[in-house]
Design a protein around this motif. Structure first.
Motif, short mmCIF file in Angstrom:
data_model
loop_
_atom_site.label_atom_id
_atom_site.label_comp_id
_atom_site.label_asym_id
_atom_site.label_seq_id
_atom_site.Cartn_x
_atom_site.Cartn_y
_atom_site.Cartn_z
N LYS A 162 0.84 -1.21 0.00
CA LYS A 162 0.00 0.00 0.00
C LYS A 162 0.87 1.26 0.00
CE LYS A 162 -3.71 0.14 2.61
NZ LYS A 162 -4.59 0.26 3.81
N GLY A 165 2.03 2.34 -3.37
CA GLY A 165 0.99 2.64 -4.34
C GLY A 165 0.41 1.46 -5.09
N THR A 167 -2.19 -1.60 -5.73
CA THR A 167 -3.59 -1.89 -5.36
C THR A 167 -4.01 -3.32 -5.73
OG1 THR A 167 -4.40 -1.02 -7.49
CG2 THR A 167 -4.27 0.52 -5.63
N ARG A 168 -3.36 -3.91 -6.76
CA ARG A 168 -3.73 -5.25 -7.22
C ARG A 168 -2.46 -6.09 -7.32
NH1 ARG A 168 -8.77 -5.64 -9.46
NH2 ARG A 168 -8.14 -7.31 -10.90
N GLU A 192 -4.93 -8.65 1.51
CA GLU A 192 -6.37 -8.45 1.65
C GLU A 192 -6.71 -7.70 2.93
OE1 GLU A 192 -7.68 -12.45 1.27
OE2 GLU A 192 -7.61 -12.43 -0.93
N LEU A 196 -6.24 -4.34 -0.13
CA LEU A 196 -5.79 -4.49 -1.51
C LEU A 196 -6.39 -5.76 -2.11
CD1 LEU A 196 -2.03 -3.57 -0.99
CD2 LEU A 196 -3.99 -2.05 -1.33
N LYS A 197 -6.20 -5.95 -3.40
CA LYS A 197 -6.78 -7.09 -4.09
C LYS A 197 -5.69 -8.09 -4.47
CE LYS A 197 -9.93 -9.37 -6.53
NZ LYS A 197 -11.08 -10.07 -5.91
N ASP A 225 -0.70 -4.42 -10.51
CA ASP A 225 0.32 -3.36 -10.48
C ASP A 225 1.40 -3.65 -9.43
OD1 ASP A 225 -1.27 -2.96 -8.28
OD2 ASP A 225 -1.74 -0.86 -8.70
#
Length: 401
Positions: A162, A165, A167-168, A192, A196-197, A225
Motif C-alpha cells: 500500500k 501505491g 492496489t492489485r 487483503e 488491496l486485491k 500493479d
C-alpha cells in the motif's frame, strides 16, 4: 539394512548413557555440528554459500575459545537439492559422523525431519523449506525466520504494498515446495487485510521455471500493479525480466535480490532496478552491532567474501543459523546434551542476534508455532548502484486468519 542397523546401534548407545553424560558429538574439547545444505543441484545457486556463512560464525566463536571451553567442528553434507539426497545426508551426519546437532539449510529438509525429531537432534535454520518448523512434535527445531503455513499472517506485506501505491497484487509460488505456497498464502492474507486485491495467484510453477510469458499475459489480464514470487533467485529474476519485457507497469518485491551479486551483474541490475527486495535481516547499511560483526567475520574468515559486499541469503542465513546453534549450546550448560540444548534454548524469549533480526523472536514453549504479536521487517529498493533501505514496517497479526 546397514542404515537400519546403524540406527538401532545409535539408540542402544544413547540408552546406556547416564542422565548427566554428554551427547553424541561432544568430547572434552570439541563439539561436532552438522550442516546439511545444497552444494550441488538446482538449489545450490542460493544455498551453496551457506557453508561459508556457518564456518565464519564458528571460526569467530573458536577464536574466542569456543563454548564452555569446547571448540566447534563443522561437518557438511550435500543434499544434492533432492528429497532423497537430504535423507541420505542427514542419516550420514547423525549415524556416521555422530554430530551433536544439525544446521538445516536445505529446501528439502522436510523429508528428514521426522527422523531428526525421533532422534531428538537439535536443528537450527531459517525455516524456508516446509511447514514443520512450527508444528508439533518438532520442538527440536528452531528457526530464525519461520515460513510456516500454520503461522498466522501479519499485516506487514499489505501495508508495504500500500505504501508504494500498489492496489492489485499477483502472487507466484512453486508447486513442489510446501513453504513456497504457504508463505504466499500469508502474503495474500496480508494484502487483503490492507484492503488491496489479490488479483492473480499461481501456485503451480515447477521449480526451476524460466519461461513466464504465459504467466505475465495472465497478470496483464488481471491488471496487476504489484507482484511477489515466493521463489529462488533465478526464478524470480526470470519473472521480473518477463514483466519488464512485456511492458507491464508493476512493482515487484523480490525475495532474494538483496545481495552483492545483484549489483555486480549488469544484466541482473537492469532487471531489478527500481524494484524492491525483502530483507530478512536489518539492512546492512544501517550498521547494527550484529550486522557489523557478521560482515567483519565474513571478511576475516570467508576467502570469497570481499569487505563491504552485501551477503546473499544463503551466506547470511548460514551465519545466523550457526549463531543460533551457539546460543543453544551456551544454554545447554557445561555438560551439554541434546535434551538440555532443546530445553535451554526454549527459555530464550528475546533472540535477535545482537540486532541482525528486525524484531526479537521467542523460543518459549508457549510461543512454539506462533508468530510474534509485534512483527517487523525491512524492504530495500535498488536505486542506481546501491540498495536503499525503506522505513521499517511493523505490523500486527491478521485477524480471523
Amino acid at each position: 539394512m546397514a542404515v537400519a542397523m546403524a540406527s538401532v546401534l545409535a539408540l542402544a548407545l544413547a540408552a546406556c548413557s547416564s542422565p548427566g553424560s554428554t551427547s553424541a558429538g561432544v568430547s572434552g574439547d570439541t563439539i561436532k555440528i552438522g550442516l546439511v545444505t545444497s552444494l550441488t543441484g538446482t538449489a545450490s545457486t542460493d544455498f551453496a554459500e551457506s557453508e561459508a556463512g556457518a564456518k565464519a560464525r564458528i571460526a569467530l566463536l573458536n577464536s574466542k575459545g569456543g563454548v564452555n571451553g569446547r571448540k566447534l567442528e563443522l561437518v557438511t553434507a550435500d543434499d544434492q537439492s533432492t528429497a532423497a539426497g537430504v535423507v541420505t545426508a542427514v542419516h550420514q551426519l547423525v549415524e556416521r559422523d555422530k554430530v551433536f546437532g544439525i544446521i538445516g539449510m536445505s529446501t528439502t529438509l522436510f523429508s528428514a525431519t521426522k527422523y531428526l525429531q525421533k532422534q531428538n537432534v537439535p536443528v537450527t535454520g531459517a525455516g524456508f523449506d516446509g511447514p514443520e518448523w512450527g508444528q508439533k512434535p518438532n520442538t527440536n527445531m528452531f528457526s530464525t525466520d519461520p515460513i510456516d503455513p500454520s503461522y498466522p499472517p501479519t499485516t506487514i506485506w499489505g501495508e508495504f504494498f500500500k505504501s508504494i501505491g500498489v492496489t492489485r497484487v499477483a502472487g507466484i509460488a512453486f508447486a513442489d515446495i510446501p513453504s513456497s505456497s504457504g508463505s504466499l498464502k500469508q502474503v495474500q492474507s496480508s494484502v487483503e487485510a490492507a484492503g488491496l486485491k489479490a488479483a492473480y495467484t499461481n501456485v503451480s510453477i515447477p521449480y526451476g521455471t524460466t519461461d513466464f510469458t504465459a504467466v505475465v499475459l495472465q497478470m496483464k489480464k488481471a491488471k496487476v500493479d504489484g507482484y511477489v514470487c515466493s521463489c529462488d533467485k533465478p526464478t524470480e529474476l526470470a519473472l521480473a525480466t518477463a514483466v519488464k519485457q512485456a511492458g507491464l507497469n508493476a512493482k515487484g518485491i523480490l525475495s532474494t535480490a538483496y545481495a552483492q551479486s545483484t549489483l555486480d551483474d549488469a544484466s541482473i541490475k537492469v532487471t531489478v532496478e527500481d524494484l524492491y527486495a525483502y530483507s530478512y535481516y536489518v539492512p546492512y547499511e544501517l550498521h547494527t552491532k550484529g550486522t557489523d560483526a557478521m560482515l567483519a567475520a565474513l571478511a576475516k574468515y570467508d576467502k570469497k567474501y570481499e569487505a563491504g559486499d552485501i551477503p546473499g541469503y544463503g551466506l547470511s542465513s548460514g551465519y545466523l543459523a550457526a549463531d543460533m546453534m551457539i546460543k543453544g549450546l551456551e544454554k545447554a550448560g557445561d555438560k551439554p546434551t541434546r535434551a538440555s540444548f532443546i530445553s535451554g534454548l526454549r527459555t530464550v524469549k528475546s533472540y535477535d542476534a545482537d540486532g541482525v533480526l528486525p524484531a526479537p523472536i521467542s523460543f518459549a514453549p508457549d510461543q512454539f508455532g506462533k508468530s510474534l504479536s509485534k512483527p517487523c521487517n525491512y524492504f530495500v529498493q535498488l536505486v542506481g548502484d546501491k540498495f536503499v533501505p525503506q522505513p521499517k514496517v511493523c505490523g500486527t497479526l491478521v485477524k480471523n486468519s
